[in-house]
Scaffold this motif. Structure first.
Motif, mmCIF file in Angstrom:
data_model
loop_
_atom_site.group_PDB
_atom_site.id
_atom_site.type_symbol
_atom_site.label_atom_id
_atom_site.label_comp_id
_atom_site.label_asym_id
_atom_site.label_seq_id
_atom_site.Cartn_x
_atom_site.Cartn_y
_atom_site.Cartn_z
ATOM 1 N N ALA A 95 0.858 -1.181 0.000
ATOM 2 C CA ALA A 95 0.000 0.000 0.000
ATOM 3 C C ALA A 95 0.891 1.227 0.000
ATOM 4 O O ALA A 95 2.018 1.185 0.501
ATOM 5 N N LYS A 96 0.399 2.300 -0.573
ATOM 6 C CA LYS A 96 1.167 3.550 -0.566
ATOM 7 C C LYS A 96 0.748 4.393 0.634
ATOM 8 O O LYS A 96 -0.445 4.515 0.931
ATOM 9 N N VAL A 97 1.712 4.949 1.313
ATOM 10 C CA VAL A 97 1.452 5.756 2.508
ATOM 11 C C VAL A 97 2.188 7.083 2.365
ATOM 12 O O VAL A 97 3.417 7.113 2.265
ATOM 13 N N PHE A 98 1.416 8.159 2.370
ATOM 14 C CA PHE A 98 2.035 9.473 2.306
ATOM 15 C C PHE A 98 2.347 9.948 3.727
ATOM 16 O O PHE A 98 1.504 9.870 4.614
ATOM 17 N N SER A 99 3.568 10.391 3.948
ATOM 18 C CA SER A 99 3.940 10.926 5.259
ATOM 19 C C SER A 99 3.954 12.443 5.218
ATOM 20 O O SER A 99 4.757 13.051 4.502
ATOM 21 N N PHE A 100 3.027 13.054 5.991
ATOM 22 C CA PHE A 100 3.034 14.513 6.079
ATOM 23 C C PHE A 100 4.240 15.002 6.884
ATOM 24 O O PHE A 100 4.749 16.086 6.653
ATOM 25 N N THR A 101 4.697 14.160 7.818
ATOM 26 C CA THR A 101 5.865 14.532 8.627
ATOM 27 C C THR A 101 7.104 14.663 7.752
ATOM 28 O O THR A 101 7.870 15.624 7.867
ATOM 29 N N HIS A 102 7.294 13.685 6.877
ATOM 30 C CA HIS A 102 8.519 13.693 6.063
ATOM 31 C C HIS A 102 8.272 14.173 4.635
ATOM 32 O O HIS A 102 9.205 14.261 3.842
ATOM 33 N N ASN A 103 7.011 14.473 4.333
ATOM 34 C CA ASN A 103 6.645 14.953 3.009
ATOM 35 C C ASN A 103 7.127 14.030 1.896
ATOM 36 O O ASN A 103 7.713 14.469 0.898
ATOM 37 N N ASN A 104 6.919 12.732 2.105
ATOM 38 C CA ASN A 104 7.275 11.787 1.047
ATOM 39 C C ASN A 104 6.302 10.603 1.064
ATOM 40 O O ASN A 104 5.496 10.467 1.986
ATOM 41 N N GLU A 105 6.371 9.806 0.042
ATOM 42 C CA GLU A 105 5.489 8.655 -0.048
ATOM 43 C C GLU A 105 6.304 7.380 0.072
ATOM 44 O O GLU A 105 7.337 7.239 -0.594
ATOM 45 N N ASN A 106 5.874 6.495 0.937
ATOM 46 C CA ASN A 106 6.501 5.191 1.057
ATOM 47 C C ASN A 106 5.529 4.124 0.573
ATOM 48 O O ASN A 106 4.316 4.277 0.687
ATOM 49 N N THR A 107 6.093 3.058 0.071
ATOM 50 C CA THR A 107 5.295 1.855 -0.124
ATOM 51 C C THR A 107 5.522 0.975 1.095
ATOM 52 O O THR A 107 6.661 0.762 1.498
ATOM 53 N N ILE A 108 4.434 0.530 1.721
ATOM 54 C CA ILE A 108 4.605 -0.403 2.831
ATOM 55 C C ILE A 108 4.176 -1.780 2.357
ATOM 56 O O ILE A 108 3.238 -1.918 1.565
#
Lengths: 190, 190
Positions: A95-108
């Motif tokens: 799943a794709k998860v956008f991090s507002f803290t780090h301002n990036n998108e990770n795939t988990i």
């Protein structure tokens, strides 16, 4: 949970109206005695549910999830963050998860072997703000046709949308401290 | 530790002569019952030492470190990996750690508040191979003028140099399973 709220007021570091750091006892240094008390409280709040497995995401959810899983005597699974998208990797749910803290998108990702059809999964994390991480974890569980029992959270930022959104969808969310707002260097809990 | 060696033979997946995956019970899915037994074994091996704190590195060391710290009723600290070098950040101790697995270099950091002068630190990780992570963690402790009590490891690859190097330097390293070699799809323990 009073002991947690007191600790947040005592040791939390207010960065601004939206950010509070609790890295002296939750997510860099971990107070294991407090963590075990919080784990027991989450277990109590889900005591009517059968839980087969606890799911979290690396890295800062692992200690809390471990404490809960260990007390329940079940396995813990932690989803991994990957830089590369895992589309085409048939071994994993992703799943794709956008991090507002780090301002990036990770795939988990979670290996398909570790989430099974019909298992009852308790999802756990240290923070709930916009709910992006939880939405990603819920997606992994539902891809596996497993059951989301609910989500156990240490600190929810009630002034951000994640909690409301997920409760409106019908998910059982339990947060041990819900911050209503942070103003003039003061934290108010709901 | 026989129970661990048996489990590695039963559930470990041999990738090649140097790599074995144990992500069904150690570092993706975590068998908490086994983890607690391993934590007790590490505590027993360091029973003559006073331990003030347990230190590990995110993410796969956290569950094991939490189990040990919780049983000892002390705090856990996990070092964080950063992409950017933290040179010039006076708030943290930092060390560079090369990962042979991922073929990249991370900077690992711990906030100076969480490692203090003269504290007795037990370092913990899931794997010991080349010893790069442990060397970095030891460096963080020594920068803080704290004491390295020793290192508790789940699986050591005895055919790589880290364990020998660190023992020759005088560090007390305890590994619950030491793999002598992996040949023809067979694991031999020391």
């Amino acid at each position: 949970m009073k002991i947690l709220k007191d600790r947040i007021i005592k040791d939390g570091i207010i960065i601004d109206n939206r950010v509070i750091k609790v890295d002296s006892f939750v997510n860099h240094q971990v107070d294991t005695a407090l963590m075990n008390k919080m784990a027991n409280e989450i277990i109590n709040r889900f005591k009517d549910n059968k839980i087969d497995k606890v799911l979290t995401i690396e890295a800062s959810g692992i200690a809390f999830a471990y404490a809960i899983a260990s007390l329940l005597n079940v396995n813990l699974v932690f989803a991994k963050k990957e830089k590369t998208s895992n589309i085409g990797n048939d071994d994993v749910y992703s799943a794709k998860v956008f991090s507002f803290t780090h301002n990036n998108e990770n795939t988990i990702v979670v290996n398909k072997k570790y989430l099974k059809n019909n298992e009852n999964i308790l999802i756990v994390d240290d923070f709930l703000a916009n709910g992006e991480a939880l939405k990603g974890l819920i997606s992994l569980v539902e891809q596996a046709n497993a059951n989301v029992i609910g989500c156990g959270i240490i600190i929810e930022k009630g002034f951000q949308d994640g909690g409301r959104f997920l409760r409106n969808k019908g998910y059982h969310i339990e947060s041990l401290a819900i911050i209503k707002n942070i103003k003039d260097n003061q934290i108010t809990f709901e």
